[in-house]
Enzyme design. Structure first.
Site, PDB file in Angstrom:
ATOM      1  CE  LYS A   1       0.592   1.329   4.178  1.00 43.73           C
ATOM      2  NZ  LYS A   1       0.976   2.752   4.823  1.00 43.73           N
TER       3      LYS A   1
ATOM      4  CB  THR B   1      -1.663   4.817   3.084  1.00 45.51           C
ATOM      5  OG1 THR B   1      -1.690   3.990   4.327  1.00 45.51           O
ATOM      6  CG2 THR B   1      -0.023   5.238   2.866  1.00 45.51           C
TER       7      THR B   1
HETATM    8  O1  13P Z   1       1.212   3.019   7.439  1.00 45.28           O
HETATM    9  C1  13P Z   1       0.637   4.173   7.573  1.00 45.28           C
HETATM   10  C2  13P Z   1      -0.597   4.282   7.853  1.00 45.28           C
HETATM   11  O2  13P Z   1      -1.148   3.121   8.135  1.00 45.28           O
HETATM   12  C3  13P Z   1       1.493   5.429   7.507  1.00 45.28           C
HETATM   13  O3  13P Z   1       1.948   5.685   6.229  1.00 45.28           O
HETATM   14  P1  13P Z   1       2.795   6.633   5.658  1.00 45.28           P
HETATM   15  O4  13P Z   1       4.388   5.967   6.182  1.00 45.28           O
HETATM   16  O5  13P Z   1       2.929   6.775   4.216  1.00 45.28           O
HETATM   17  O6  13P Z   1       2.836   7.812   6.514  1.00 45.28           O
END
Ligand code: 13P
Ligand code: NAI
Length: 327
Positions: A186, A243
């Site tokens: 993701k 995300t």
């Molecule tokens: O894993 C995350 C949310 O579940 C955080 O995402 P980021 O590392 O892109 O900030």
């Protein structure tokens, strides 16, 4: 808790709020000192007051002494090296919990595989926490669900109880492969969504990327033995939507900068040392997919934008111009 970045500090707060005695190890002694003195980790979570049940230290021996669970909150690509140093300190039956969302570049291994190998413990002793868990929202105690995954269901239930709070609701799952791949993939799709935002595209584009991103992630997962239903759950679709849609995501923000025409170095500098796992995992996931004969077109173009100087506009054109096929 080993690692006092955004998520390590936030998950330490969750565990303390759930009634556990938590010791948080910070790489920089001044971060540990600040937390103990002011109850704040201002570099990562400005304005968040940390609970009394949480103590910080710069000494890994002190952090792990007598622990029933050791939670690893360092970036995926340094985890092997960090854990090798900590291995002699691990309490023998402690559950080793991974918070990291990535696939190791040099070996194409998932974090649970790295942990089991380096700590020399069976995979059943390793658990993973993954879901739509943007640290800043959880630190603000906004209602959130997550998944605690472990091959050993009883261990998952123990950890589930240990991290349940009025604002944080964990579910259990035994599909470690699916949960970990969903979390790593993701981030790559969020980079693509960020690029779309940077190029000025709207929700149809985002939604198309999220849905086709889920399709390619599920294809990889199934090829590696995951349960396809995992990808419809919190750690799959749930985390993907959070995300890809949130400006709080470091991966999406990183992609947005690339979409606006910044270079990889400029986007990295703007991240102020915070990790955007997808920038490296796009390459390891692409290789993993190739090894298993799985097509991952979005991951492929994200890798080429990040590392082979493909520009975002031709990348989008390439995805749209692919051979037409049934859904
Ligand atoms: O894993 C995350 C949310 O579940 C955080 O995402 P980021 O590392 O892109 O900030
Ligand atoms: N921030 C979030 O909202 C969430 C993050 N995650 C995942 O958790 C993992 C950790 O992320 P964050 O805490 O957000 O990252 P971060 O960038 O905020 O913090 C990383 C931490 O690791 C430390 N670190 C960095 N390099 C290191 C090294 N070589 N050796 C030892 N320590 C090192 C840093 O000092 C910092 O304490 C990542 O895999 C991320 O994908 C998962 C869910 C939510």
């Amino acid at each position: 808790m080993l690692g006092a970045g955004s998520w390590g500090t936030t998950f330490a707060k969750v565990l303390a709020d759930a009634g556990n005695d938590v010791v948080l190890w910070a790489r920089r002694a001044e971060v540990a000192a600040e937390i103990n003195k002011t109850r704040c980790n201002s570099g990562y979570l400005p304005g968040v007051v940390l609970p009394e049940g949480l103590r910080a230290t710069g000494d890994a021996v002190e952090a792990m002494h007598g622990a029933s669970a050791v939670v690893l909150a360092v970036p995926s690509q340094t985890l092997r090296e960090n854990l090798a140093g900590w291995q002699p300190l691990l309490p023998p039956d402690a559950t080793l919990v991974s918070l990291a969302k990535g696939v190791e570049l040099s070996t194409l291994k998932r974090m649970s595989e790295v942990i089991s190998e380096v700590a020399d413990v069976p995979l059943e002793q390793v658990a993973v926490v993954s879901g739509p868990n943007l640290a800043k929202e959880i630190a603000a105690e906004q209602p959130t669900a997550t998944v605690v995954a472990c091959l050993d269901h009883d261990r998952a239930v123990t950890l589930q109880h240990a991290c349940s709070t009025p604002y944080f609701r964990p579910y259990t799952n035994t599909d470690l492969v699916g949960i970990e791949l969903a979390g790593a993939c993701k981030n790559v799709i969020a980079l693509a969504c960020g690029m779309a935002v940077g190029l000025g595209f709207g929700h149809n584009t985002m939604s198309s990327l999220i849905t086709r991103g889920l399709a390619e992630t599920t294809r990889l997962g199934v090829a590696l033995g995951a349960d396809p239903m995992t990808f419809a759950g919190l750690a799959g679709l749930g985390d993907l939507v959070a995300t890809c849609m949130s400006p709080l995501s470091r991966n999406r923000t990183f992609g947005e900068r690339l979409g606006r025409g910044e270079t990889l170095a400029q986007a990295q500098e703007a991240a102020h040392g915070q990790v955007s796992e997808g920038v490296k995992s796009c390459s390891s996931i692409r290789q993993l997919a190739a090894r298993h004969g799985v097509e991952m077109p979005i991951t492929d173009v994200v890798h080429r934008v990040c590392h082979e100087e493909l520009a975002p506009i031709p990348a989008a054109a390439e995805l749209l111009g692919r051979e037409r096929k049934p859904e």
